[in-house]
Design a protein around this motif. Structure first.
Motif, short mmCIF file in Angstrom:
data_model
loop_
_atom_site.label_atom_id
_atom_site.label_comp_id
_atom_site.label_asym_id
_atom_site.label_seq_id
_atom_site.Cartn_x
_atom_site.Cartn_y
_atom_site.Cartn_z
N GLU A 284 28.54 -13.61 6.37
CA GLU A 284 28.54 -13.18 4.89
C GLU A 284 27.54 -13.61 3.92
N TYR A 298 23.18 -6.76 13.15
CA TYR A 298 24.55 -6.49 13.19
C TYR A 298 25.01 -7.75 14.05
N SER A 324 37.12 -9.51 8.55
CA SER A 324 36.00 -8.72 8.92
C SER A 324 36.11 -7.36 7.90
N ASN A 328 32.88 -5.83 5.95
CA ASN A 328 32.38 -4.65 6.34
C ASN A 328 32.46 -3.67 4.90
N HIS A 331 29.71 -4.49 2.50
CA HIS A 331 28.43 -4.68 2.87
C HIS A 331 27.97 -3.35 3.64
N ALA A 332 28.91 -2.57 4.30
CA ALA A 332 28.65 -1.53 5.02
C ALA A 332 27.75 -0.32 4.38
N VAL A 337 27.36 -0.87 10.09
CA VAL A 337 28.20 -1.57 9.99
C VAL A 337 27.86 -2.83 10.25
N PRO A 338 27.99 -3.94 9.36
CA PRO A 338 27.51 -5.18 9.78
C PRO A 338 28.30 -6.07 10.81
N ILE A 339 29.54 -5.84 10.92
CA ILE A 339 30.18 -6.57 12.15
C ILE A 339 31.14 -5.41 12.80
N ARG A 340 30.79 -5.71 14.21
CA ARG A 340 31.58 -4.94 15.17
C ARG A 340 32.49 -5.93 15.73
N TYR A 341 33.86 -5.91 15.56
CA TYR A 341 34.66 -6.85 15.86
C TYR A 341 35.62 -6.06 16.80
#
Ligand code: GDG
Length: 460
Positions: A284, A298, A324, A328, A331-332, A337-341
């Motif tokens: 972040e 990402y 998360s 997201n 910032h998305a 999408v910045p984080i794929r969790y």
């Protein structure tokens, strides 16, 4: 000259990962290395079956040339020994988390009771010449208890997690009793020099022990060897996995869905020792400080749940969901999408493909005995265009992978700066950093580790 026949190897660990009919190939590097040695020496792997059962019956099964002997545990055993003393007392304490450590007399009682049961049940199946190799924090007193059963065998113990500094360890009620039990073994192995040093410190400062030549330690007339013996991965298999058709498919999928964006990957059991929240916060910080990089990178975090019967593990899951989601949300964009969790596991070959597709391997444990993901990431890279490993200095692996970008995982700034540096790193530097790490991972693989340990034990 005649060679001694190979001594039979007896492995004892909490869970047995010998090949099974449903899973004919042994899973994971440890299983592969030990399975080969067990098969060659006609040995046996003992441990908990993973099942609940009222009586401590021993169940033998031979599959793929390897014999396993498993024991059922009662619900109370599992609660006190496994979820209790092992995972709520020793695991947090040995990972420097005194704040999460629970001290309960019932846990300790259950731990000793289960170890005694293991010793009583297993002892009759061990012959005088067998090499006995006990694994990990679930089984620390087992060697001592086997000696109580009259065994005079060569016995070794390997600790897969860190050994804590003396000032933390003394917070454990009966700490001395636990460490004294270790002196029943002939050889004790640690993942890293740092853990070995902490152990020596305890022995010399709390027990009046003395250091001798060849890694020996003497307490009250009893001399043992304590060595640093870092575990490796099954490097050849992993290199082959990374070049497999499945891995290539996955890489292709990642390329298509990533639309040219740089992939940063993390793979960890969902565990507070892995520094997942700190990793998200560092990422972040990177997004906050580098708006120009938005939509160009990402983070894929694969985190299969573990130990979900323990409350701390449920809490960490909740807090990561929140974190998360928040990052997201903030910032998305409509197409990014910045984080794929992802809270699930993937087959080994798919994982190798993900590693290879990733520009950055982000490994940020707050404390880790070794960390095999760091080694797997290195092994999976394309030699002509390798990615960059960002590695916590608090993982045992940092003693070997010194050409990684070593960071302090508690510092969001450190993580952010390392991501930025890795993304801008020229190919020549990436190759120059990767090559020595690759050679280390390849040469110090899991078979090297197993041989180093068993040779030390054979020499007793
Ligand atoms: C303990 C110590 C020490 C993870 N997700 C998937 C998957 N994994 C595999 C990884 C790796 C293994 O699990 C995790 O090993 P680590 O070493 O990273 O961590 P721990 O589980 O905490 O292991 C550690 C280790 O023991 C060995 O001594 O290094 O310090 O804590 O191999 O690849 N594997 C697959 N799918 C997943 O989704 N197939």
């Amino acid at each position: 000259m005649e060679h001694n026949p190979l001594s039979r190897l007896i492995v004892i660990s909490n869970r047995v990962s010998a090949p099974q009919p449903e899973q004919p190939a042994a899973q994971g590097g440890l299983a592969v290395a030990l399975t080969a040695a067990l098969r060659e020496s006609d040995g046996i792997w003992f441990g908990w079956s993973g099942d609940i059962g009222a009586r401590h019956d021993l169940h033998f099964e031979t599959y793929g040339g390897v014999t396993s002997g498993t024991i059922d545990l009662s619900e109370q055993d599992i609660e006190e020994y496994y979820n209790g003393y092992a995972n709520r007392t020793l695991w947090p304490l040995f990972h420097y988390r005194l704040d999460l450590t629970e001290f309960e007399r019932t846990f300790q009682g259950g731990y000793e009771r289960v170890n005694e049961a293991f010793a009583r049940i297993i002892a009759p199946h061990i012959d005088a010449d067998d090499l006995v190799w006990v694994h990990d924090y679930h089984m620390i007193p087992l060697g001592w208890l086997l000696r109580q059963q009259g065994l005079a065998n060569r016995m070794g113990f390997f600790l897969h997690i860190p050994w804590p500094p003396t000032r933390l360890l003394v917070a454990l009620p009966d700490h001395r009793r636990l460490v004294e039990a270790l002196f029943a073994y002939d050889v004790i192995g640690f993942q890293a020099e740092e853990w070995l040093e902490s152990f020596r410190h305890y022995v010399t400062h709390e027990m009046g022990g003395t250091l001798g030549p060849d890694d020996t330690l003497t307490v009250g007339g009893r001399t043992i060897r304590a060595i640093a013996c870092p575990i490796g991965i099954d490097a050849q298999d992993f290199i082959a996995s990374a070049a497999s058709a499945t891995a290539r498919d996955v890489q292709q999928r990642m390329r298509e869905s990533g639309t040219g964006r740089g992939l940063i990957v993390g793979v960890d059991r969902l565990d507070y020792s892995k520094g997942l929240a700190e990793r998200f916060l560092g990422y972040e910080r990177f997004l906050d400080e580098h708006p120009d990089r938005h939509a160009r990178v990402y983070l894929l975090q694969i985190a299969p749940p573990s130990r979900s019967d323990v409350e701390t593990y449920q809490n960490i899951r909740d807090s990561l969901d929140q974190l998360s989601g928040r990052i997201n949300g903030a910032h998305a964009d409509i197409d990014w999408v910045p984080i794929r969790y992802v809270n699930r596991g993937y087959p080994r070959e798919a994982l190798a493909g993900v590693y290879r597709a990733a520009r950055i391997g982000l490994v940020t444990p707050l404390r880790d005995g070794m960390n095999l993901v760091a080694k797997e990431y290195v092994a999976a890279q394309d030699p002509a265009d390798p990615g960059v490993l960002i590695l916590s200095r608090f993982a045992g692996a940092a003693e070997q992978l010194t050409n990684a970008l070593l960071i302090n995982p508690y510092s969001a700034d450190d993580i952010s700066d390392a991501i930025d540096k890795a993304l801008s790193m020229p190919k020549e530097e990436r190759i120059a950093r990767w090559r020595p790490m690759f050679e280390n991972v390849r040469d110090h693989d899991v078979v090297w580790w197993r041989k180093r340990f068993t040779e030390a034990l054979e020499a007793v």
